[in-house]
Scaffold this motif. Structure first.
Motif, PDB file in Angstrom:
ATOM      1  N   GLU A 168     -23.580 -98.343  60.977  1.00  0.00           N
ATOM      2  CA  GLU A 168     -23.125 -99.292  59.962  1.00  0.00           C
ATOM      3  C   GLU A 168     -21.627 -99.552  60.086  1.00  0.00           C
ATOM      4  O   GLU A 168     -21.156-100.691  59.943  1.00  0.00           O
ATOM      5  CB  GLU A 168     -23.445 -98.755  58.566  1.00  0.00           C
ATOM      6  CG  GLU A 168     -23.058 -99.686  57.427  1.00  0.00           C
ATOM      7  CD  GLU A 168     -23.780-101.019  57.457  1.00  0.00           C
ATOM      8  OE1 GLU A 168     -23.257-101.990  56.865  1.00  0.00           O
ATOM      9  OE2 GLU A 168     -24.872-101.109  58.075  1.00  0.00           O
ATOM     10  N   GLN A 169     -20.857 -98.493  60.371  1.00  0.00           N
ATOM     11  CA  GLN A 169     -19.409 -98.669  60.540  1.00  0.00           C
ATOM     12  C   GLN A 169     -19.106 -99.581  61.719  1.00  0.00           C
ATOM     13  O   GLN A 169     -18.216-100.432  61.657  1.00  0.00           O
ATOM     14  CB  GLN A 169     -18.739 -97.301  60.744  1.00  0.00           C
ATOM     15  CG  GLN A 169     -17.213 -97.328  60.764  1.00  0.00           C
ATOM     16  CD  GLN A 169     -16.618 -97.587  62.145  1.00  0.00           C
ATOM     17  OE1 GLN A 169     -17.254 -97.351  63.168  1.00  0.00           O
ATOM     18  NE2 GLN A 169     -15.397 -98.089  62.176  1.00  0.00           N
ATOM     19  N   ARG A 170     -19.870 -99.400  62.794  1.00  0.00           N
ATOM     20  CA  ARG A 170     -19.692-100.239  63.977  1.00  0.00           C
ATOM     21  C   ARG A 170     -20.030-101.705  63.650  1.00  0.00           C
ATOM     22  O   ARG A 170     -19.325-102.627  64.048  1.00  0.00           O
ATOM     23  CB  ARG A 170     -20.582 -99.696  65.102  1.00  0.00           C
ATOM     24  CG  ARG A 170     -20.049 -99.920  66.499  1.00  0.00           C
ATOM     25  CD  ARG A 170     -20.981 -99.289  67.514  1.00  0.00           C
ATOM     26  NE  ARG A 170     -21.023 -97.845  67.428  1.00  0.00           N
ATOM     27  CZ  ARG A 170     -22.091 -97.137  67.134  1.00  0.00           C
ATOM     28  NH1 ARG A 170     -23.247 -97.724  66.875  1.00  0.00           N
ATOM     29  NH2 ARG A 170     -22.042 -95.819  67.086  1.00  0.00           N
ATOM     30  N   ARG A 171     -21.119-101.874  62.926  1.00  0.00           N
ATOM     31  CA  ARG A 171     -21.544-103.228  62.540  1.00  0.00           C
ATOM     32  C   ARG A 171     -20.458-103.923  61.718  1.00  0.00           C
ATOM     33  O   ARG A 171     -20.093-105.077  61.994  1.00  0.00           O
ATOM     34  CB  ARG A 171     -22.844-103.136  61.738  1.00  0.00           C
ATOM     35  CG  ARG A 171     -23.364-104.466  61.195  1.00  0.00           C
ATOM     36  CD  ARG A 171     -24.682-104.263  60.458  1.00  0.00           C
ATOM     37  NE  ARG A 171     -25.190-105.515  59.939  1.00  0.00           N
ATOM     38  CZ  ARG A 171     -24.839-106.035  58.773  1.00  0.00           C
ATOM     39  NH1 ARG A 171     -23.976-105.403  58.008  1.00  0.00           N
ATOM     40  NH2 ARG A 171     -25.349-107.181  58.366  1.00  0.00           N
ATOM     41  N   GLU A 172     -19.927-103.227  60.716  1.00  0.00           N
ATOM     42  CA  GLU A 172     -18.891-103.817  59.871  1.00  0.00           C
ATOM     43  C   GLU A 172     -17.606-104.086  60.651  1.00  0.00           C
ATOM     44  O   GLU A 172     -16.916-105.078  60.396  1.00  0.00           O
ATOM     45  CB  GLU A 172     -18.604-102.884  58.679  1.00  0.00           C
ATOM     46  CG  GLU A 172     -19.706-102.868  57.644  1.00  0.00           C
ATOM     47  CD  GLU A 172     -19.967-104.255  57.075  1.00  0.00           C
ATOM     48  OE1 GLU A 172     -18.994-104.987  56.792  1.00  0.00           O
ATOM     49  OE2 GLU A 172     -21.153-104.622  56.930  1.00  0.00           O
ATOM     50  N   LYS A 173     -17.304-103.206  61.578  1.00  0.00           N
ATOM     51  CA  LYS A 173     -16.094-103.367  62.398  1.00  0.00           C
ATOM     52  C   LYS A 173     -16.107-104.693  63.159  1.00  0.00           C
ATOM     53  O   LYS A 173     -15.132-105.457  63.132  1.00  0.00           O
ATOM     54  CB  LYS A 173     -15.996-102.193  63.390  1.00  0.00           C
ATOM     55  CG  LYS A 173     -14.917-102.288  64.450  1.00  0.00           C
ATOM     56  CD  LYS A 173     -15.080-101.131  65.436  1.00  0.00           C
ATOM     57  CE  LYS A 173     -14.108-101.215  66.594  1.00  0.00           C
ATOM     58  NZ  LYS A 173     -12.751-100.879  66.189  1.00  0.00           N
ATOM     59  N   TYR A 174     -17.231-104.994  63.809  1.00  0.00           N
ATOM     60  CA  TYR A 174     -17.284-106.203  64.635  1.00  0.00           C
ATOM     61  C   TYR A 174     -17.545-107.458  63.810  1.00  0.00           C
ATOM     62  O   TYR A 174     -17.076-108.542  64.162  1.00  0.00           O
ATOM     63  CB  TYR A 174     -18.305-106.016  65.756  1.00  0.00           C
ATOM     64  CG  TYR A 174     -17.798-105.002  66.768  1.00  0.00           C
ATOM     65  CD1 TYR A 174     -16.829-105.365  67.691  1.00  0.00           C
ATOM     66  CD2 TYR A 174     -18.227-103.680  66.740  1.00  0.00           C
ATOM     67  CE1 TYR A 174     -16.312-104.425  68.576  1.00  0.00           C
ATOM     68  CE2 TYR A 174     -17.715-102.746  67.620  1.00  0.00           C
ATOM     69  CZ  TYR A 174     -16.755-103.126  68.540  1.00  0.00           C
ATOM     70  OH  TYR A 174     -16.227-102.206  69.398  1.00  0.00           O
ATOM     71  N   LEU A 175     -18.239-107.333  62.683  1.00  0.00           N
ATOM     72  CA  LEU A 175     -18.381-108.483  61.791  1.00  0.00           C
ATOM     73  C   LEU A 175     -17.029-108.868  61.183  1.00  0.00           C
ATOM     74  O   LEU A 175     -16.726-110.047  61.006  1.00  0.00           O
ATOM     75  CB  LEU A 175     -19.377-108.162  60.674  1.00  0.00           C
ATOM     76  CG  LEU A 175     -20.863-108.176  61.062  1.00  0.00           C
ATOM     77  CD1 LEU A 175     -21.717-107.726  59.887  1.00  0.00           C
ATOM     78  CD2 LEU A 175     -21.296-109.561  61.538  1.00  0.00           C
ATOM     79  N   ALA A 176     -16.213-107.862  60.890  1.00  0.00           N
ATOM     80  CA  ALA A 176     -14.886-108.132  60.321  1.00  0.00           C
ATOM     81  C   ALA A 176     -14.010-108.892  61.295  1.00  0.00           C
ATOM     82  O   ALA A 176     -13.192-109.729  60.884  1.00  0.00           O
ATOM     83  CB  ALA A 176     -14.216-106.812  59.920  1.00  0.00           C
ATOM     84  N   MET A 177     -14.153-108.620  62.588  1.00  0.00           N
ATOM     85  CA  MET A 177     -13.381-109.371  63.585  1.00  0.00           C
ATOM     86  C   MET A 177     -13.726-110.850  63.511  1.00  0.00           C
ATOM     87  O   MET A 177     -12.847-111.716  63.556  1.00  0.00           O
ATOM     88  CB  MET A 177     -13.697-108.849  64.992  1.00  0.00           C
ATOM     89  CG  MET A 177     -13.146-107.488  65.304  1.00  0.00           C
ATOM     90  SD  MET A 177     -13.563-107.040  66.996  1.00  0.00           S
ATOM     91  CE  MET A 177     -13.133-105.318  66.984  1.00  0.00           C
ATOM     92  N   GLY A 178     -15.010-111.149  63.395  1.00  0.00           N
ATOM     93  CA  GLY A 178     -15.423-112.543  63.309  1.00  0.00           C
ATOM     94  C   GLY A 178     -14.908-113.227  62.067  1.00  0.00           C
ATOM     95  O   GLY A 178     -14.487-114.391  62.112  1.00  0.00           O
ATOM     96  N   ARG A 179     -14.878-112.502  60.948  1.00  0.00           N
ATOM     97  CA  ARG A 179     -14.382-113.092  59.704  1.00  0.00           C
ATOM     98  C   ARG A 179     -12.900-113.363  59.779  1.00  0.00           C
ATOM     99  O   ARG A 179     -12.421-114.400  59.323  1.00  0.00           O
ATOM    100  CB  ARG A 179     -14.666-112.156  58.537  1.00  0.00           C
ATOM    101  CG  ARG A 179     -16.155-111.903  58.274  1.00  0.00           C
ATOM    102  CD  ARG A 179     -16.348-111.130  56.976  1.00  0.00           C
ATOM    103  NE  ARG A 179     -17.690-110.570  56.886  1.00  0.00           N
ATOM    104  CZ  ARG A 179     -17.963-109.296  57.024  1.00  0.00           C
ATOM    105  NH1 ARG A 179     -17.008-108.426  57.277  1.00  0.00           N
ATOM    106  NH2 ARG A 179     -19.221-108.858  56.931  1.00  0.00           N
ATOM    107  N   SER A 180     -12.145-112.405  60.350  1.00  0.00           N
ATOM    108  CA  SER A 180     -10.686-112.532  60.372  1.00  0.00           C
ATOM    109  C   SER A 180     -10.213-113.587  61.363  1.00  0.00           C
ATOM    110  O   SER A 180      -9.168-114.198  61.187  1.00  0.00           O
ATOM    111  CB  SER A 180     -10.037-111.188  60.705  1.00  0.00           C
ATOM    112  OG  SER A 180     -10.418-110.753  61.999  1.00  0.00           O
ATOM    113  N   LEU A 181     -11.003-113.780  62.440  1.00  0.00           N
ATOM    114  CA  LEU A 181     -10.597-114.759  63.446  1.00  0.00           C
ATOM    115  C   LEU A 181     -11.123-116.143  63.099  1.00  0.00           C
ATOM    116  O   LEU A 181     -10.672-117.119  63.613  1.00  0.00           O
ATOM    117  CB  LEU A 181     -11.092-114.328  64.831  1.00  0.00           C
ATOM    118  CG  LEU A 181     -10.508-113.005  65.345  1.00  0.00           C
ATOM    119  CD1 LEU A 181     -11.174-112.622  66.664  1.00  0.00           C
ATOM    120  CD2 LEU A 181      -9.017-113.097  65.530  1.00  0.00           C
TER     121      LEU A 181
END
Length: 316
Positions: free
Chosen positions: A303-316
């Motif tokens: 779950e931490q990994r999932r949130e980590k990479y989803l957050a990249m998409g949101r921030s970019l």
């Protein structure tokens, strides 16, 4: 003597003079030259410091590709014990561009996967210059699944210009193999750490680098495409590779600012190739600290990994 890069010419000249004086002194062909050698060594250190204090992105590309830079097997040999490599994908064959297996890290069982470029002509050909074929990625998936089954943490060492683009590789499903390796990395229930030790090129790097924590060496690069490839596509002119390297934000410093990576491992003055033991030790220390944090604070790593990479998409 080192293999000098273009921007290191002042250092090369000074170290060449130092070597000549030392040879003369050893052969008894010169009077006492100790003071002159000490003076030149100071000038050489100063010149090296000046050259590396503000490297451009293109110069970092050159350092990341330096032939004497420590490679995956150097890290594996120095940091891990009882390393047992696994070979083959159980479908087609073996790909030595990806090295992987199980070992112990400071007594703890660990799974290790890395891309090996080779250090001389023979080993570079054997390892296909670090450019994996589909069977390499399928071997990586095999190791990841075994690690997940037996609750063994994963460490990956990234160093590739990109996946091999040959006809045979495409016929055997290169894109599918990369996608499956990336998907497997994301789905692991065990903690994973990835370190970009040289080049992190395209999907060939991402396939084993989608980890809970991603670190880069100070002069490593990580990009969706090589600067030469980007220049060829954008401007139809590979001589503009320097412009591409600058605009693509491929350095460790740029990627840390963009929150793509989690930290930077300092390199010795002059790059990792000048003091490989020091940079390998620093990498091992960081892996140990990170594994310790994972042990002390167990979480849902998937779950931490999932949130980590989803957050990249949101921030970019």
């Amino acid at each position: 003597m080192y293999n000098y890069l273009d921007f290191e010419k002042p250092v090369a000249d000074l170290e060449g003079k130092i070597l000549e004086l030392k040879k003369l002194a050893e052969n008894g062909e010169a009077v006492d030259v100790g003071d002159e050698i000490a003076r030149l060594e100071k000038r050489s250190r100063d010149a090296l410091r000046d050259a590396y204090k503000a490297l451009t992105p293109w110069q970092k590309v050159q350092v990341a590709r330096h032939p004497d830079r420590p490679h995956c097997l150097d890290y594996v040999t120095a940091l891990f014990t009882d390393f047992t490599p696994l070979a083959g994908d159980r479908a087609f064959g073996e790909d030595k561009a990806i090295v992987g297996g199980f070992a112990r890290f400071q007594g703890q069982p660990i799974a290790v996967i890395g891309q090996e470029k080779g250090s001389d002509t023979k080993s570079r050909l054997e390892h296909n210059f670090g450019s994996p074929r589909p069977e390499g990625y399928r071997k990586a998936v095999r190791i990841m699944e075994l690690a997940d089954r037996f609750s063994i943490p994963l460490v990956t060492l990234v160093d590739t210009a990109g996946a091999y683009p040959g006809v045979g590789a495409e016929e055997r499903g290169q894109a599918e193999a990369i996608a499956r390796s990336t998907s497997t990395s994301l789905a692991l229930k065990v903690p994973s750490i990835s370190v970009v030790i040289g080049e992190g090129g395209s999907g060939g790097a991402i396939a084993i680098a989608t980890a809970n924590r991603v670190f880069m060496l100070e002069h490593a690069i990580y990009s969706v495409i090589s600067p030469e490839g980007a220049a060829s596509i954008l401007w139809r002119d590979t001589t503009r590779s320097k412009d591409a390297a600058t605009n693509m934000k491929i350095t460790a410093q740029d990627l840390l600012a963009l929150k793509i990576i989690d930290g930077i491992i300092p390199e010795p003055l002059g790059g990792a190739h000048r003091a490989p033991e020091a940079v390998i030790k620093s990498t091992g220390d960081l892996i140990a600290r990170t594994l310790g944090e994972f042990t002390a604070n167990p979480i849902d790593f998937r779950e931490q990994r999932r949130e980590k990479y989803l957050a990249m998409g949101r921030s970019l």
